[in-house]
Design an enzyme around this catalytic site. Structure first.
Site, PDB file in Angstrom:
ATOM      1  CB  CYS A 114     -44.482   2.864  29.761  1.00 61.34           C
ATOM      2  SG  CYS A 114     -43.804   3.454  30.968  1.00 61.34           S
ATOM      3  N   PRO A 117     -49.926  -0.967  24.395  1.00 67.37           N
ATOM      4  CG  PRO A 117     -50.555  -0.893  21.603  1.00 67.37           C
ATOM      5  CD  PRO A 117     -49.511  -0.195  22.774  1.00 67.37           C
ATOM      6  N   GLY A 118     -49.528  -3.503  24.455  1.00 66.68           N
ATOM      7  CA  GLY A 118     -49.087  -4.559  24.780  1.00 66.68           C
ATOM      8  C   GLY A 118     -48.098  -5.123  23.874  1.00 66.68           C
ATOM      9  CB  CYS A 235     -40.353   4.836  19.607  1.00 68.84           C
ATOM     10  SG  CYS A 235     -42.479   5.695  20.169  1.00 68.84           S
TER      11      CYS A 235
HETATM   12  N1  SAM Z   1     -44.853  -0.286  25.656  1.00 68.13           N
HETATM   13  C1  SAM Z   1     -46.091  -0.429  25.105  1.00 68.13           C
HETATM   14  C2  SAM Z   1     -46.104  -1.268  23.714  1.00 68.13           C
HETATM   15  O1  SAM Z   1     -44.890  -1.453  23.877  1.00 68.13           O
HETATM   16  O2  SAM Z   1     -47.405  -1.564  23.204  1.00 68.13           O
HETATM   17  C3  SAM Z   1     -45.588   1.289  24.602  1.00 68.13           C
HETATM   18  C4  SAM Z   1     -46.041   2.352  24.650  1.00 68.13           C
HETATM   19  S1  SAM Z   1     -46.147   3.807  24.428  1.00 68.13           S
HETATM   20  C5  SAM Z   1     -44.355   4.302  23.358  1.00 68.13           C
HETATM   21  C6  SAM Z   1     -45.777   4.728  26.428  1.00 68.13           C
HETATM   22  C7  SAM Z   1     -46.841   4.551  27.677  1.00 68.13           C
HETATM   23  O3  SAM Z   1     -46.449   5.126  28.518  1.00 68.13           O
HETATM   24  C8  SAM Z   1     -47.911   4.761  27.188  1.00 68.13           C
HETATM   25  O4  SAM Z   1     -48.878   3.410  26.732  1.00 68.13           O
HETATM   26  C9  SAM Z   1     -48.386   5.764  27.969  1.00 68.13           C
HETATM   27  O5  SAM Z   1     -49.858   6.307  27.788  1.00 68.13           O
HETATM   28  C10 SAM Z   1     -48.216   6.115  29.114  1.00 68.13           C
HETATM   29  N2  SAM Z   1     -47.274   7.166  29.374  1.00 68.13           N
HETATM   30  C11 SAM Z   1     -48.317   8.281  29.469  1.00 68.13           C
HETATM   31  N3  SAM Z   1     -47.523   8.505  30.609  1.00 68.13           N
HETATM   32  C12 SAM Z   1     -46.839   8.093  31.178  1.00 68.13           C
HETATM   33  C13 SAM Z   1     -46.609   8.412  32.416  1.00 68.13           C
HETATM   34  N4  SAM Z   1     -46.321   9.832  33.255  1.00 68.13           N
HETATM   35  N5  SAM Z   1     -46.231   7.691  33.785  1.00 68.13           N
HETATM   36  C14 SAM Z   1     -46.178   6.263  32.916  1.00 68.13           C
HETATM   37  N6  SAM Z   1     -46.457   5.633  31.511  1.00 68.13           N
HETATM   38  C15 SAM Z   1     -46.844   6.804  31.047  1.00 68.13           C
END
Ligand code: SAM
Length: 454
Positions: A114, A117-118, A235
């Site tokens: 997941c 943005p990276g 988070c």
């Molecule tokens: N790891 C990233 C960072 O450190 O920049 C932040 C990730 S954020 C907490 C969670 C991510 O999971 C988002 O980019 C979101 O789009 C994605 N997401 C949303 N629904 C999801 C799903 N069903 N399965 C996997 N990823 C999902």
């Protein structure tokens, strides 16, 4: 002071959790305090750039710094060069999981599931060896672009960006040594940073997220090798998304909880899940300089498997390779891959994994695009200029800050006597991209979609 009320359903639900202090929690959120931190890119800089005015180091990582004030990152060319990433400090705790649980000297296959943005992806890339491969995935299509942009600026050749649902990965059994799930969550850990998020929070959203987190972990578990490490993070402060997920994982899978040492030195609170006593680590903003964060780690049971990925043949037209070589660092050991006119370079391990993944996943980027082969010459790619594989002896043009910003805006800037041909634009010692000198004028090749707009 911030003028908002924290949901009592949240604070009531947290009251028995280790480390939770309702009064301190409310005071901290009311204070309006903001913490700005960055993490440097060790492949581009050795220390934090002086222009950022770093106040002190983030103690749980080699790469993080707190800033004394928040500058305008948009108008810092070094930011666009990928010399650092702006990231919330608690998230950098991920480094402890890698340092303590993973043999970072080994060539690893790591999946960041997941990833947009990276933030964690760029961090993981800095931690693994050059002969490891990072597959960085984002399911939401329009968030893959920002992930690709950030990893391109980071400049590493050993990364593959994919755009898939977690369930697509079940086609790849026992492939990865490490899987990171930074799960989508109800976001309460970011309330201090983003008071807007308070309005979107509800107990229903916690339940919804918790079910989604279980689905994601169920889908992704088979892709981890036996003996491999799963790192799960959110988070959120809610146990339903943290300790209860850890319990669910060890109830439904052959997973062993792993303990991290020494985190209490930094006031990170260790928790035990209620059923299986799985270790978890919580950050509270009133105990340390960072936002709310939870991290838990597991080892997959079973006997370790040996790599089944076989080397595959070199793909690019061999006759063209000498034309590519002059753009790359001397003695590189990269493999080339051509897709129509586009030419990519990547380390061998990345290439092997890419071959395996390409029939199973929706790949958006693999390695570094070194350019387009057109009319018997290579038109150099933007990613090449930002990468750590370009030839440092290529002709370059040094710009002052104002001209560098104009370059990044794609507005006109005058340079006297610009030599003919391709030139790398440098600001300080960071490359920003390409121009082509045409004698009396130049063409700016900075990507339109990344230009500074305001
Ligand atoms: N790891 C990233 C960072 O450190 O920049 C932040 C990730 S954020 C907490 C969670 C991510 O999971 C988002 O980019 C979101 O789009 C994605 N997401 C949303 N629904 C999801 C799903 N069903 N399965 C996997 N990823 C999902």
């Amino acid at each position: 002071m911030q003028d908002y009320v924290l949901p009592t359903q949240l604070t009531d639900s947290l009251k028995d959790i280790p480390g939770f202090d309702k009064a301190a929690f409310e005071n901290e959120h009311a204070s309006g305090k903001q913490v700005t931190s960055v993490r440097i890119n060790p492949s581009k800089v050795n220390t934090v750039p002086a222009s950022l005015m770093a106040a002190k180091a983030v103690p749980w990582t080699k790469f993080g710094y707190y800033l004394s004030e928040r500058p305008s990152f948009t108008f810092d060319p070094i930011f666009h060069a990928g010399a650092y990433y702006v990231q919330e400090a608690s998230s950098m705790l991920l480094e402890q999981a890698f340092q303590q649980l993973v043999n970072l000297v080994e060539p690893l296959k790591v999946l960041d599931l997941c990833a947009a943005p990276g933030g964690k992806t760029t961090h993981i890339q800095s931690l693994i060896s050059h002969d490891s491969v990072l597959v960085t995935n984002e399911v939401i299509r329009n968030r893959v672009n920002i992930l690709t942009e950030n990893i391109t600026k980071w400049g590493a050749a050993n990364v593959i960006v994919t755009n898939n649902d977690p369930s697509d990965f079940t086609r790849l059994e026992a492939l990865f040594d490490v899987v990171v799930v930074d799960a989508p969550c109800s976001g309460s850990g970011l309330f201090r940073k983003d008071p807007q998020a308070v309005e979107e929070w509800s107990l229903e959203s916690v339940t919804h997220c918790s079910l989604r987190q279980q689905r994601i972990l169920k889908d992704i578990w088979p892709v981890l090798k036996p003996g491999g490490i799963l790192i799960y993070a959110t988070c959120s402060y809610s146990t339903a998304e943290n300790e209860l997920i850890a319990d669910w994982l060890t109830t439904t899978n052959d997973a062993v909880s792993l303990r991290l040492e020494g985190l209490s030195n930094w006031h990170v609170v260790e928790t035990l899940s209620p059923v299986h006593n799985n270790f978890g680590y919580r950050c509270y903003p009133y105990l340390l300089d960072g936002e709310g964060f939870y991290l838990t780690c597991f080892k997959k049971g079973g006997e370790p498997v040996f790599d089944i990925v076989k080397s595959v043949k070199y793909q690019a037209d061999k006759k063209l390779v000498p034309h590519f070589d002059k753009w790359l660092k001397p003695n590189h050991e990269l493999q080339f891959y051509q897709f129509k006119e586009q030419v990519f370079a990547m380390p061998k391990n990345t290439f092997d994994l890419f071959m395996l993944l390409q029939s199973k996943l929706n790949i958006r980027k693999a390695g570094v695009k070194i350019g387009d082969w057109a009319r018997a010459e290579l038109i150099p790619g933007h990613a090449l200029a930002l990468s750590n594989v370009y030839n440092p002896d290529l002709p370059a043009l040094q710009l002052e800050k104002e001209a560098a910003i104009n370059y990044l805006r794609r507005t006109d800037f005058n340079i006297d006597n610009v030599s003919k041909g391709w030139l790398i634009i440098m600001y300080e010692h960071f490359s920003l991209g390409w121009i082509k000198g045409l004698g009396n004028r130049l063409n700016n090749y900075y990507p339109k979609e990344w230009r500074i707009r305001n």
